[in-house]
Scaffold this active site. Structure first.
Site, PDB file in Angstrom:
ATOM      1  CG  ASN A 118      -4.938  19.781  -2.262  1.00 36.06           C
ATOM      2  OD1 ASN A 118      -5.629  19.732  -3.280  1.00 36.06           O
ATOM      3  ND2 ASN A 118      -3.719  19.291  -2.189  1.00 36.06           N
ATOM      4  NE  ARG A 143      -3.509  12.237  -0.566  1.00 35.77           N
ATOM      5  CZ  ARG A 143      -2.591  12.282  -1.517  1.00 35.77           C
ATOM      6  NH1 ARG A 143      -2.844  11.829  -2.714  1.00 35.77           N
ATOM      7  NH2 ARG A 143      -1.404  12.790  -1.279  1.00 35.77           N
ATOM      8  CG  PHE A 188       0.239  15.221  -7.388  1.00 33.40           C
ATOM      9  CD1 PHE A 188       0.011  16.448  -6.763  1.00 33.40           C
ATOM     10  CD2 PHE A 188       0.130  14.070  -6.632  1.00 33.40           C
ATOM     11  CE1 PHE A 188      -0.312  16.516  -5.410  1.00 33.40           C
ATOM     12  CE2 PHE A 188      -0.207  14.127  -5.274  1.00 33.40           C
ATOM     13  CZ  PHE A 188      -0.425  15.350  -4.663  1.00 33.40           C
ATOM     14  N   GLY A 189       3.411  16.566  -7.351  1.00 25.95           N
ATOM     15  CA  GLY A 189       4.368  16.339  -6.267  1.00 25.95           C
ATOM     16  C   GLY A 189       5.567  15.517  -6.720  1.00 25.95           C
ATOM     17  CE  LYS A 240      -0.780   9.125  -6.678  1.00 26.33           C
ATOM     18  NZ  LYS A 240      -0.480  10.538  -6.673  1.00 26.33           N
ATOM     19  CG  ASP A 286       2.585  11.185  -8.387  1.00 28.35           C
ATOM     20  OD1 ASP A 286       2.831  10.662  -7.281  1.00 28.35           O
ATOM     21  OD2 ASP A 286       1.428  11.406  -8.789  1.00 28.35           O
ATOM     22  CE  LYS A 335      -4.014  16.226   0.621  1.00 30.33           C
ATOM     23  NZ  LYS A 335      -3.369  16.569   1.883  1.00 30.33           N
ATOM     24  CD  GLU A 381       3.627  26.430  14.028  1.00 28.34           C
ATOM     25  OE1 GLU A 381       4.845  26.189  14.141  1.00 28.34           O
ATOM     26  OE2 GLU A 381       2.966  27.086  14.853  1.00 28.34           O
ATOM     27  CG  ASP A 433       0.819  15.485   7.299  1.00 32.31           C
ATOM     28  OD1 ASP A 433       0.672  16.483   6.575  1.00 32.31           O
ATOM     29  OD2 ASP A 433       1.906  15.199   7.841  1.00 32.31           O
TER      30      ASP A 433
HETATM   31  P1  IMP Z   1       0.187  17.150   2.269  1.00 31.23           P
HETATM   32  O1  IMP Z   1      -0.317  15.832   2.746  1.00 31.23           O
HETATM   33  O2  IMP Z   1      -0.834  17.884   1.463  1.00 31.23           O
HETATM   34  O3  IMP Z   1       0.765  17.955   3.392  1.00 31.23           O
HETATM   35  O4  IMP Z   1       1.356  16.870   1.230  1.00 31.23           O
HETATM   36  C1  IMP Z   1       2.654  16.500   1.651  1.00 31.23           C
HETATM   37  C2  IMP Z   1       3.661  16.445   0.545  1.00 31.23           C
HETATM   38  O5  IMP Z   1       3.820  15.112   0.064  1.00 31.23           O
HETATM   39  C3  IMP Z   1       3.411  17.306  -0.649  1.00 31.23           C
HETATM   40  O6  IMP Z   1       4.650  17.851  -0.968  1.00 31.23           O
HETATM   41  C4  IMP Z   1       2.970  16.341  -1.730  1.00 31.23           C
HETATM   42  O7  IMP Z   1       3.349  16.752  -2.981  1.00 31.23           O
HETATM   43  C5  IMP Z   1       3.695  15.076  -1.343  1.00 31.23           C
HETATM   44  N1  IMP Z   1       2.853  13.951  -1.702  1.00 31.23           N
HETATM   45  C6  IMP Z   1       1.900  13.376  -0.945  1.00 31.23           C
HETATM   46  N2  IMP Z   1       1.271  12.402  -1.630  1.00 31.23           N
HETATM   47  C7  IMP Z   1       1.839  12.393  -2.857  1.00 31.23           C
HETATM   48  C8  IMP Z   1       1.589  11.617  -4.035  1.00 31.23           C
HETATM   49  O8  IMP Z   1       0.712  10.751  -4.120  1.00 31.23           O
HETATM   50  N3  IMP Z   1       2.375  11.896  -5.085  1.00 31.23           N
HETATM   51  C9  IMP Z   1       3.332  12.849  -5.072  1.00 31.23           C
HETATM   52  N4  IMP Z   1       3.599  13.604  -4.021  1.00 31.23           N
HETATM   53  C10 IMP Z   1       2.851  13.376  -2.914  1.00 31.23           C
END
Ligand code: IMP
Length: 192
Positions: free
Chosen positions: A9, A175, A148-149, A169, A151, A12, A40, A69
């Protein structure tokens, strides 16, 4: 000094480079190393998944590695989607958010949290964890703003995460807080 960020990503990578901009610590991503394979994530917790990714990369390159994660836990839904947050959405966050709002219909408890677990493995194979949560509530509708995700449906002190600027944020998010803990630790550890 060089640390591998075990992620594909770019966002990140950008975030962590921004945090360490005034230091001589350099972050490199899997993409930059030419490693395209998906690792995995078959752990049962965020912490286990963070360790799985970090240790896999650490064993390959023998360099310090950080991985994280994260995900959304909705308390009235048995903490779902949790570690399955990305898979639950399957690329369509709009649908995933609608599904969560629907599943909460008629429930009083709308509390939720975002969790972030970081695993750091240093050059001597020592393993460290940094874990933070951000507590909020699931709204009745998706807010306009940064999409985003999850949010748009996550409300912190009455405001959707989607409406906060990135720097706002980062100050309160799972995070942001976990990376700050990691930052403080690294600065202390490698201070000359
Ligand atoms: P990963 O940590 O990249 O595996 O993300 C895990 C999941 O959690 C993804 O679907 C992200 O969109 C969601 N996610 C993690 N942190 C956030 C955030 O700060 N805002 C929105 N979604 C989040």
């Amino acid at each position: 000094m060089k640390i591998i960020l075990a992620t594909h990503n770019d966002k990140k990578l950008e975030e962590i480079r921004f945090l360490f901009v005034d230091t001589d610590i350099e972050f490199t991503s899997l993409k930059e190393l030419g490693l395209n394979e998906e690792i995995e994530e078959n752990g049962k917790t965020f912490k286990e998944n963070a360790y799985i990714k970090a240790s896999y990369i650490h064993n390959l390159y023998k360099l310090p590695v950080i991985s994280d994660d994260s995900g959304l836990e909705v308390h009235a839904l048995n903490n779902e989607p949790g570690i399955y947050s990305a898979r639950y959405a399957n690329g369509n966050y709009d649908l995933a958010m609608d599904k969560i709002i629907k599943r909460l219909e008629g429930k009083d408890d709308r509390s939720a949290d975002f969790n972030c677990s970081i695993c750091f493995i240093d050059e001597e194979d020592n393993v460290y964890y940094f874990e933070r949560k951000c507590y909020g509530e699931i709204g009745y509708e998706k807010a306009e703003g940064r999409a985003f995700g999850y949010d748009p449906i996550f409300y912190y002190q009455g405001k959707s995460f989607a409406t906060l600027s990135l720097s706002e944020k980062n100050k309160i998010s799972h995070r942001g807080l976990a990376f700050k803990d990691f930052y403080d630790f690294i600065i202390k550890k490698y201070k000359k």
